[in-house]
Write an enzyme that holds these catalytic residues in place. Sequence first.
Site, mmCIF file in Angstrom:
data_model
loop_
_atom_site.group_PDB
_atom_site.id
_atom_site.type_symbol
_atom_site.label_atom_id
_atom_site.label_comp_id
_atom_site.label_asym_id
_atom_site.label_seq_id
_atom_site.Cartn_x
_atom_site.Cartn_y
_atom_site.Cartn_z
ATOM 1 N N GLY A 167 5.508 3.318 0.298
ATOM 2 C CA GLY A 167 6.134 4.236 -0.668
ATOM 3 C C GLY A 167 5.366 4.209 -1.973
ATOM 4 O O GLY A 167 4.214 3.773 -2.016
ATOM 5 N N SER A 175 0.855 -1.189 0.000
ATOM 6 C CA SER A 175 0.000 0.000 0.000
ATOM 7 C C SER A 175 0.891 1.239 0.000
ATOM 8 O O SER A 175 2.114 1.136 -0.030
ATOM 9 C CB SER A 175 -0.885 0.005 1.239
ATOM 10 O OG SER A 175 -0.086 0.277 2.382
ATOM 11 N N LYS A 176 0.237 2.383 0.056
ATOM 12 C CA LYS A 176 0.972 3.658 0.023
ATOM 13 C C LYS A 176 1.992 3.739 1.149
ATOM 14 O O LYS A 176 2.998 4.428 1.023
ATOM 15 C CB LYS A 176 -0.015 4.823 0.138
ATOM 16 C CG LYS A 176 -0.784 5.046 -1.136
ATOM 17 C CD LYS A 176 -1.453 6.411 -1.132
ATOM 18 C CE LYS A 176 -2.415 6.555 -2.293
ATOM 19 N NZ LYS A 176 -3.812 6.548 -1.900
ATOM 20 N N ARG A 177 1.697 3.066 2.242
ATOM 21 C CA ARG A 177 2.629 3.082 3.376
ATOM 22 C C ARG A 177 4.020 2.613 2.945
ATOM 23 O O ARG A 177 5.014 2.964 3.561
ATOM 24 C CB ARG A 177 2.147 2.117 4.469
ATOM 25 C CG ARG A 177 1.059 2.633 5.363
ATOM 26 C CD ARG A 177 0.823 1.675 6.520
ATOM 27 N NE ARG A 177 0.608 0.302 6.083
ATOM 28 C CZ ARG A 177 1.443 -0.694 6.290
ATOM 29 N NH1 ARG A 177 2.572 -0.488 6.933
ATOM 30 N NH2 ARG A 177 1.161 -1.917 5.873
#
Length: 499
Positions: A258, A254-256
């Site tokens: 990067g 996920s965006k976590r």
Amino acid sequence: MHAQKTRVRFAPSPTGLLHVGNARTALYNWLFARHTGGEFLLRIEDTDLDRSEARHETQLIEDLKWLGLNWDEGPGVEGPHAPYRQSERLDIYREHTGRLLREGKAYRCFCTGEELEAERARAVAEHRPQVYSGRCRSIPQADSEARAAVGDTFAVRLRIPDQPLRFHDIVRGDVEFASETVSDPILVRSSGVPVYNYVVTVDDALMEITHVIRGDDHISNTPKQVAIYEAFGWPVPEFAHLSTILGSDRERLSKRHGATSIASFREMGILPEALVNYLALLGWGAEGGTRETFTPEELTHEFKVERVTAAPAVFDWAKLHWLNRHYLKLSEPLRLVTLATPYFENAGFLLADANAATVGWLEKLLALFLPSLDQLDQLPAKAAFIFRFDSAAALNEEENSALLATESAQKVLAAFAERVRRATGSIRPDQFKLWMNEIKTETGAKGKELFHPVRIALTGAHSGPEFDKLIPVIEEGSQLELPVHVLSVRERVEQFLAA
Ligand code: GLU
């Protein structure tokens, strides 16, 4: 080989950016079609009008083109199964709903939201599965039509047969769902909007899709879709559900973790062929080998969907960078210049309309950094010492000042400066080499002792590109008209000694 012509599709919803997972799905479909001599379709699933946006569709199409995944039918290409946007196919769905209702394969459900909520609450209290009770299943056809005619609102539900729902998955083998766990799924909401499971099935069937290759987040939808194929009497396609992609912590990517959107990889300066190669390996490997670099043509040749692994793939930046470095080194110099220019431009080092001399110089400059370049957006920082040489900062740097503090370093620098001041015209690499030999004899310094002080004076750091290539880049750069003046070797030495 497949007797029937294979047809696969990528069916994104234009609700946001194209991310790694969906791009891999698109790629595997494309590779499958190209490998089997079949057709690859693009279908835009935009029935969720609140979340779908034209700009996302535009970006998505741009991303797919950038990756080189061309489609045989779909937006922009059209074809015999048009339209390829679900929002333009609503009449088709309506017509098919009519057919299912007439044939008794589907029925109108007049239950209100509150009634369904109460049913669910009861199921929870009695520890039963929260599935629809089937209350409206037995409303006689004539009553159902009469209620619809007077304007009672209704959803349309599929009558699920009382038997397990089975399908074959190329990645996972045989999959079976008990019919109770599926209950009678809604095909069309009471608002008149058809649901994903329904429209995807109608479209896949009408578009003659033979293989549905998609993310495993859809696996629980598949039994419902199989039941819809069966209700229509349509052949059920083969399925291949691709495993989830995880981050390095083994949590869903996920965006976590990067950047994960294709647009952001492109902005960073990851080459499309590197990303395609990387995505191909994210859950697939070629037969009998440990080989990891494949051109799209080689992938097309090697790609067998049977070799897709069921185990989740872990996204690995180091490997993506390794592949990107590989393809950067293989790139035509002129292509690299074109790709690199915007990064330098943004940094204020270059102007967009570089002349031929600047382009030639950029080719040499890029060659300096290619051996250690992970992604193109690292270039301005790596090349900053060429464009903005900061002798004061270099001197203040702790490691540098320690290296320069020795007597030997001072001698080397003085001997170097003397030669630079005496020289006329541009300094050539062979001249530089000769000087360094002389300085070696003169001062007794050798190796790092000899080269580090000079390198710090010219670049601000004790390690970096080879002098042979670096000297011409500095000297030629100083002759060019650029938004910032590139200091010559002489200017660097003067500035350094003055600092
Ligand atoms: N629009 C769906 C998605 O983006 C398509 C799923 C499918 O391939 O059936 O998840």
